[in-house]
Design a protein around this motif. Sequence first.
Motif, mmCIF file in Angstrom:
data_model
loop_
_atom_site.group_PDB
_atom_site.id
_atom_site.type_symbol
_atom_site.label_atom_id
_atom_site.label_comp_id
_atom_site.label_asym_id
_atom_site.label_seq_id
_atom_site.Cartn_x
_atom_site.Cartn_y
_atom_site.Cartn_z
ATOM 1 N N HIS A 20 0.851 -1.205 0.000
ATOM 2 C CA HIS A 20 0.000 0.000 0.000
ATOM 3 C C HIS A 20 0.887 1.256 0.000
ATOM 4 O O HIS A 20 0.599 2.239 -0.683
ATOM 5 C CB HIS A 20 -0.894 0.043 1.243
ATOM 6 N N VAL A 46 -13.139 1.979 2.440
ATOM 7 C CA VAL A 46 -13.076 1.197 3.672
ATOM 8 C C VAL A 46 -12.239 -0.056 3.419
ATOM 9 O O VAL A 46 -12.545 -0.848 2.542
ATOM 10 C CB VAL A 46 -14.480 0.823 4.168
ATOM 11 N N SER A 49 -6.671 0.691 3.669
ATOM 12 C CA SER A 49 -6.251 2.011 3.200
ATOM 13 C C SER A 49 -7.173 3.124 3.684
ATOM 14 O O SER A 49 -7.097 4.240 3.192
ATOM 15 C CB SER A 49 -6.203 2.014 1.681
ATOM 16 N N HIS A 65 -18.168 1.877 2.630
ATOM 17 C CA HIS A 65 -17.597 0.674 2.001
ATOM 18 C C HIS A 65 -18.182 0.450 0.600
ATOM 19 O O HIS A 65 -19.385 0.184 0.465
ATOM 20 C CB HIS A 65 -17.916 -0.512 2.907
ATOM 21 N N GLY A 89 -9.682 -1.007 -2.256
ATOM 22 C CA GLY A 89 -9.220 -2.390 -2.248
ATOM 23 C C GLY A 89 -10.163 -3.275 -3.053
ATOM 24 O O GLY A 89 -11.183 -2.810 -3.575
ATOM 25 N N GLY A 91 -11.993 -5.902 -2.025
ATOM 26 C CA GLY A 91 -13.280 -6.167 -1.398
ATOM 27 C C GLY A 91 -14.193 -4.979 -1.604
ATOM 28 O O GLY A 91 -15.350 -5.109 -2.006
ATOM 29 N N ASP A 92 -13.642 -3.811 -1.366
ATOM 30 C CA ASP A 92 -14.395 -2.566 -1.498
ATOM 31 C C ASP A 92 -14.917 -2.373 -2.920
ATOM 32 O O ASP A 92 -16.076 -2.063 -3.137
ATOM 33 C CB ASP A 92 -13.484 -1.400 -1.097
ATOM 34 N N ILE A 120 -7.397 -10.456 -1.401
ATOM 35 C CA ILE A 120 -7.878 -10.809 -0.058
ATOM 36 C C ILE A 120 -8.485 -9.575 0.618
ATOM 37 O O ILE A 120 -8.225 -8.453 0.195
ATOM 38 C CB ILE A 120 -6.706 -11.375 0.793
ATOM 39 N N TYR A 121 -9.310 -9.799 1.639
ATOM 40 C CA TYR A 121 -9.755 -8.702 2.497
ATOM 41 C C TYR A 121 -8.681 -8.531 3.567
ATOM 42 O O TYR A 121 -8.505 -9.430 4.395
ATOM 43 C CB TYR A 121 -11.076 -9.055 3.198
ATOM 44 N N GLY A 122 -7.989 -7.401 3.529
ATOM 45 C CA GLY A 122 -6.907 -7.195 4.478
ATOM 46 C C GLY A 122 -7.392 -6.780 5.851
ATOM 47 O O GLY A 122 -7.156 -7.449 6.862
ATOM 48 N N MET A 123 -8.123 -5.697 5.890
ATOM 49 C CA MET A 123 -8.441 -5.054 7.167
ATOM 50 C C MET A 123 -9.206 -5.938 8.134
ATOM 51 O O MET A 123 -9.004 -5.881 9.342
ATOM 52 C CB MET A 123 -9.240 -3.779 6.909
ATOM 53 N N THR A 124 -10.110 -6.751 7.597
ATOM 54 C CA THR A 124 -10.955 -7.555 8.478
ATOM 55 C C THR A 124 -10.316 -8.891 8.826
ATOM 56 O O THR A 124 -10.952 -9.743 9.437
ATOM 57 C CB THR A 124 -12.343 -7.774 7.831
HETATM 58 C C1 LIG Z 1 -21.060 -2.005 5.055
HETATM 59 C C2 LIG Z 1 -19.812 -2.567 5.618
HETATM 60 N N1 LIG Z 1 -19.630 -3.909 5.606
HETATM 61 C C3 LIG Z 1 -18.493 -4.443 6.092
HETATM 62 C C4 LIG Z 1 -17.513 -3.647 6.620
HETATM 63 C C5 LIG Z 1 -16.272 -4.275 7.219
HETATM 64 N N2 LIG Z 1 -15.063 -4.163 6.379
HETATM 65 C C6 LIG Z 1 -14.116 -3.260 6.669
HETATM 66 S S1 LIG Z 1 -12.802 -3.357 5.649
HETATM 67 C C7 LIG Z 1 -13.453 -4.649 4.798
HETATM 68 C C8 LIG Z 1 -12.711 -5.335 3.692
HETATM 69 C C9 LIG Z 1 -11.762 -4.502 2.947
HETATM 70 O O1 LIG Z 1 -11.009 -5.288 2.099
HETATM 71 P P1 LIG Z 1 -10.363 -4.721 0.772
HETATM 72 O O2 LIG Z 1 -11.296 -3.796 0.083
HETATM 73 O O3 LIG Z 1 -9.897 -5.890 -0.025
HETATM 74 O O4 LIG Z 1 -9.137 -3.802 1.244
HETATM 75 P P2 LIG Z 1 -7.800 -4.192 2.008
HETATM 76 O O5 LIG Z 1 -8.132 -4.130 3.454
HETATM 77 O O6 LIG Z 1 -7.401 -5.554 1.549
HETATM 78 O O7 LIG Z 1 -6.794 -3.148 1.615
HETATM 79 C C10 LIG Z 1 -14.712 -4.981 5.331
HETATM 80 C C11 LIG Z 1 -15.538 -6.100 4.824
HETATM 81 C C12 LIG Z 1 -17.756 -2.240 6.642
HETATM 82 N N3 LIG Z 1 -16.873 -1.369 7.160
HETATM 83 N N4 LIG Z 1 -18.886 -1.730 6.118
#
Ligand SMILES: Cc1ncc(C[n+]2csc(CCOP(=O)(O)OP(=O)(O)O)c2C)c(N)n1
Lengths: 245, 354
Positions: A20, A46, A49, A65, A89, A91-92, A120-124
Amino acid sequence: MARPKALVDMSQHYCPGCTHGIIHRLIAEAIDTLDIQDRTIGVASVGCSVFTYKYFDCDMQQAAHGRAPSAATGIKRVHPDTLVFTYQGDGDLAAIGTAEMLHAAIRGENITIIFVNNAIYGMTGGQMAPTTLVGQVTQTSPYGRQIETQGYPMKVSETLATIEGAAYIERVSVDSVKHIKAAKKAVEKAFRYQMEGKGFSLVELLSTCPTNWGLSPIEATDWLRENMLPHYPLGVYKDKGGEQA
Amino acid sequence: MSERVLMKGNEAIAEAAIQAGCRYFFGYPITPQNEIPAYMSKRMPKVDGVYLQAESEVSAINMVYGAAGAGARVMTSSSGPGISLKQEGISYIAGSELPCLIVNIVRGGPGLGGIQPAQSDYFQSVKGGGHGDYRLVVLAPSTVQEAVDLTMEAFDIGDMYRIPVMVLGDGMLGQMMEPVEFKPFQGRALPAKDWATTGTRGKRKRNIVNSLYIEPQALEEKNLARLEKYRQIEQREVKYEMQDCDDADIVLVAYGTTARIVKSAMKAARREGLKVGIVRPITLWPFPAAVLHNLAETAKAFLTVEMSMGQMVEDVKLAVNGVKPVYFYGRTGGMVPAPADILEEIKKIYGGEK
Ligand SMILES: Cc1ncc(C[n+]2csc(CCOP(=O)(O)OP(=O)(O)O)c2C)c(N)n1
Ligand code: SF4
């Protein structure tokens, strides 16, 4: 290397070896090169980053998000003379925000999406993302991603290339110096296109998540090369008008 | 002098917004509010404004978030299921302290419900709807003229306090034609939007629009500062209409179009010598609790009438605080209460049947 002007002088919260940070630098350098820091508005999403709103030294909004492209649309419509970018990201962007991303492209919205694909989903804490590779083990694909029940990984750049409203789509990687140089050019080009009013642009950056991949930073870079590059070929997927790629 | 024109409620709301300086509209079709986006799509290009039909209400409200953060007068409108989808975005807007207008032309629910007028989204509008400790200012017009006036004022209230404002109507108000006058818009003196993301333009430090406070202490401080603002709004912005309450045995409480029906029931009751009055809350939040509380000293009972199974009645009960009985009469699902039925309820209370 000197810190780019468009980056705030503060420590960032990313894990050691996380890419990042490199991507932040590329964006800030592009803003500096184009000399548009005081006309730039960024949108943080969200994910890991989320704190980009602290790190870039320009006006910033933090978006819900998946909704960064919509927030960016609102901003850009109010200030058409600014550079508006989102930082998202996989997931976002490719799961919860698929509709927003796709329709921003369909409208030919004159914004730039910086799309960080780390599979991958990093933050969670490392759950399966739409971009997780077949067989890849994550917290929520403990037996490896199964095609039968979890489908194939989503190819965002290829998908967006089919959208008429998209002006510029390129996939790059930050696994090597050579690739980072190409990535820098791509980000700069996307921003330049936007300032020239050419329309929607997205740069997909293949990135690592050593922490949730369970690898050391060096192993993670190797894993990206061996596994992500074959599935996510680098290159320009769309380039409407202007110079040839 | 401006003249009176005959207009549909929805179209009048749209025109009022434009006259109040709103130049950005982001929406998605849903009955019974479709005349608002339709009107906006025609008018906005003529005033150098932006009309954008988003791919969903979720997207539309986040466009509102972006535009509001960028310093614009901006609005959206919707109903029922669409307003439900907007709730996450509304919570972000409230958390980031941004002003905007959300017009909610309520239809019957829950689920896909129906498309006839209802007041069943009072809880959702007044008590939060989205997550977190926050408030919206909720304005409830009962005539098309009032819808025009309140829509204009809504933008000023929003800008003054940096708060999202909802104009809460129902399908009846949206669809009815009434003569309206667009008085030249006299805005309040408002603070500059020096917090907006416009690009620093070499003039100032960066601005950040954000609702994330990862440290609980910081988040509590932020929320308490907003509470202080909410207290100010409660002191300054309460609006209500009161009729014939001085000698009233029974005080009727109703808002929006229901209040018009209740007024005819009240007149019929007065003709029969029954002493009834009405309090019509115009702001649902801040709620005119003090006036109801005071009336509890003189009145014998309260009767709340709503197009719902009983929602605002809870706020009436809180205001009256057990001093006198509070009764309820409602129709739901898109059914509209009839004056005769309300009169009958009044008589039941008089006769001690209730
Ligand atoms: C509506 C909603 N659902 C779920 C979440 C929880 N959440 C926070 S970060 C995240 C995943 C982010 O993953 P990604 O976009 O791949 O970014 P990375 O962390 O890998 O950089 C989720 C599911 C949230 N904040 N808001
Ligand atoms: S969890 Fe992964 S993506 Fe997030 S900061 Fe750590 S290494 Fe980077």
